[in-house]
Design an enzyme around this catalytic site. Structure first.
Site, PDB file in Angstrom:
ATOM      1  N   ARG A  96       0.821  -1.214   0.000  1.00 28.93           N
ATOM      2  CA  ARG A  96       0.000   0.000   0.000  1.00 28.93           C
ATOM      3  C   ARG A  96       0.855   1.264   0.000  1.00 28.93           C
ATOM      4  O   ARG A  96       0.383   2.352  -0.326  1.00 28.93           O
ATOM      5  CB  ARG A  96      -1.006  -0.025   1.170  1.00 28.93           C
ATOM      6  CG  ARG A  96      -2.054   1.059   1.103  1.00 28.93           C
ATOM      7  CD  ARG A  96      -3.358   0.735   1.847  1.00 28.93           C
ATOM      8  NE  ARG A  96      -3.200  -0.073   3.039  1.00 28.93           N
ATOM      9  CZ  ARG A  96      -2.726   0.374   4.204  1.00 28.93           C
ATOM     10  NH1 ARG A  96      -2.380   1.633   4.333  1.00 28.93           N
ATOM     11  NH2 ARG A  96      -2.614  -0.464   5.223  1.00 28.93           N
ATOM     12  N   TYR A 147     -16.934  14.273 -17.346  1.00 35.34           N
ATOM     13  CA  TYR A 147     -17.358  12.897 -17.173  1.00 35.34           C
ATOM     14  C   TYR A 147     -18.470  12.796 -16.113  1.00 35.34           C
ATOM     15  O   TYR A 147     -18.373  13.437 -15.063  1.00 35.34           O
ATOM     16  CB  TYR A 147     -16.134  12.068 -16.779  1.00 35.34           C
ATOM     17  CG  TYR A 147     -16.414  10.615 -16.560  1.00 35.34           C
ATOM     18  CD1 TYR A 147     -16.882   9.811 -17.592  1.00 35.34           C
ATOM     19  CD2 TYR A 147     -16.205  10.029 -15.317  1.00 35.34           C
ATOM     20  CE1 TYR A 147     -17.138   8.467 -17.390  1.00 35.34           C
ATOM     21  CE2 TYR A 147     -16.452   8.682 -15.112  1.00 35.34           C
ATOM     22  CZ  TYR A 147     -16.927   7.917 -16.148  1.00 35.34           C
ATOM     23  OH  TYR A 147     -17.181   6.597 -15.938  1.00 35.34           O
ATOM     24  N   ASP A 162      -8.221  17.107 -16.709  1.00 36.16           N
ATOM     25  CA  ASP A 162      -8.425  15.694 -17.016  1.00 36.16           C
ATOM     26  C   ASP A 162      -8.108  15.528 -18.504  1.00 36.16           C
ATOM     27  O   ASP A 162      -8.846  16.006 -19.362  1.00 36.16           O
ATOM     28  CB  ASP A 162      -9.871  15.294 -16.695  1.00 36.16           C
ATOM     29  CG  ASP A 162     -10.142  13.809 -16.921  1.00 36.16           C
ATOM     30  OD1 ASP A 162      -9.494  13.217 -17.815  1.00 36.16           O
ATOM     31  OD2 ASP A 162     -11.019  13.255 -16.235  1.00 36.16           O
ATOM     32  N   LYS A 201      -8.741   4.005 -20.111  1.00 37.41           N
ATOM     33  CA  LYS A 201      -9.109   4.336 -21.483  1.00 37.41           C
ATOM     34  C   LYS A 201      -7.901   4.154 -22.411  1.00 37.41           C
ATOM     35  O   LYS A 201      -7.481   3.044 -22.631  1.00 37.41           O
ATOM     36  CB  LYS A 201      -9.694   5.746 -21.525  1.00 37.41           C
ATOM     37  CG  LYS A 201     -10.703   6.040 -20.382  1.00 37.41           C
ATOM     38  CD  LYS A 201     -11.970   5.225 -20.465  1.00 37.41           C
ATOM     39  CE  LYS A 201     -12.867   5.339 -19.246  1.00 37.41           C
ATOM     40  NZ  LYS A 201     -13.211   6.675 -18.793  1.00 37.41           N
TER      41      LYS A 201
END
Ligand SMILES: *Cc1c(COP(=O)(O)O)cnc(C)c1O
Length: 370
Positions: free
Chosen positions: A60, A114, A179, A204
């Site tokens: 982590r 989005y 973005d 994407k």
């Protein structure tokens, strides 16, 4: 510059492999890293807490395979640091939490963006408060507690383009977050135009094959340190296999985006003169996405494609088509959707790597159905 980007897309994050005697990037699945020296481990944890980038204590905190992807993407975007997350939304959440953690809970946003991002900002789920503005009104809405100006360009799903340099100067001291999922560093590097934070849904184009979910933020050292602390505390880490696949995806990113963009430009032109199409939105920047409004029934079109994949998401090797008002932007209230240009007749197409004539044949026969 395109040739340099193509070269770095292949080699970034892999420059040390030859000296390691390796060809493929090593894939490290360890969740923990043994050490007989607890004092050294304590020192490394202190280093991480102080803002350092540390791997090899616990998964982590950091992972060496993921770090290769982070460094490669940061380099392609022209930033010092990259911080990867489990998804694009995990990356966005971390950026919002970073603003909140600095006592700056106000976000200035430009629609459209989005659907899930719009929903996260509008709902204030993470303790932020959003002011939606037209791009030319950004400067006037900045307050002492504004932590970010958040934009998407070309925007999802209308492909509206913003002037990043003008926005960056309107922001003053407040960081501009872009973005860049739709343009990718192949078509646009917002950092060069003054954006301080560049974000991707790596799901994407970066992955590029529709089989890996991830998110990544490119930024300076100070922001990266905060984002790593947030990732450590909230646990939205990218899996090492995803990091491996995303690094592999970067190598072909320039070729994929260039080829799909050439096809999309042809499809946009043909759609514009098709009697069943009312308007076509295709960015000046180019790119693999085309949005268009139909005169007829959008649901009939989605139901009638045979080669093109009727699905949400974008940036895959296959061409994807979807109806934003039903799917990706369903979570945005209908009035806000309309106001942002996401009409019920709008279709979003993400061009893949198929032959352009085969794609046109499929679109043309499906357009007859509506
Ligand atoms: C898909 C998408 C996101 C969210 O990314 P996930 O990987 O699905 O969490 C954010 N921004 C844009 C522009 C997107 O297309």
């Amino acid at each position: 510059m395109t040739s340099a980007l193509r070269t770095r897309a292949v080699h970034a994050g892999r420059d040390d492999l030859t000296d390691l005697g390796l060809h493929a990037a090593p894939l490290d699945f360890s969740t923990t890293y043994p050490s007989r020296d607890s004092m050294e481990e304590a020192r490394r944890i202190d280093e991480f807490t102080a803002g350092g980038n540390v791997t090899g204590i616990y998964a982590r905190i950091g992972n060496p395979t993921v770090e290769r992807f982070e460094q490669a993407l940061a380099e392609l975007e022209g930033f010092e640091h990259g911080v990867a997350f489990a998804s694009g939304m995990a990356a966005i959440s971390a950026c919002l939490l970073s603003a909140v953690a600095q006592g700056k809970r106000h976000i200035v946003g430009v629609r459209p963006m989005y659907g899930s991002t719009d929903h996260l900002l509008t709902s204030g789920l993470l303790g932020t408060e959003v002011t939606w503005v037209a791009p030319e009104d950004v400067a006037g809405e900045i307050r002492p507690d504004t932590g970010l100006v958040f934009v998407e360009t070309p925007a999802n799903p209308t492909l509206t383009e913003l002037d990043i340099a003008a926005l960056a100067s309107a922001c003053g001291e407040v960081p501009l977050l872009v973005d860049n999922t739709f343009a990718t560093p192949v078509l646009q590097r917002p950092g060069r135009l003054g954006a301080r934070i560049v974000l991707h849904s790596a799901t994407k184009f970066l992955g590029g094959h529709g089989d890996v979910m991830g998110g990544v933020v490119a930024c300076d050292a100070e922001e990266a340190a905060r984002l790593r602390q947030i990732r450590f505390a909230t646990g939205g880490v990218l899996h090492p296999l995803a990091g491996y696949l995303l690094l592999r995806g970067l190598a072909t990113l320039p070729l994929r985006v260039t080829a799909a963009s050439a096809t999309a430009a042809i499809l946009a032109e043909r759609l514009a003169s098709h009697p069943a199409v009312r308007t076509v939105h295709y960015p000046k920047l180019g790119g693999p996405l085309v949005a268009f409004e139909l005169t007829g029934d959008p649901h009939a079109l989605i139901g009638a494609v045979r080669l093109i994949t009727p699905a949400v998401s974008l940036g895959s090797v296959d061409t994807l088509i979807q109806h934003p008002a039903s799917l990706t932007h369903r979570v945005v209230p209908a009035d806000d959707r309309e106001e942002a240009g996401i009409t019920n007749r709008l279709i979003r197409l993400s061009t893949g790597l198929e032959d352009v004539e085969d794609l046109w044949h499929d679109l043309d026969q499906a357009l007859k159905a509506c």
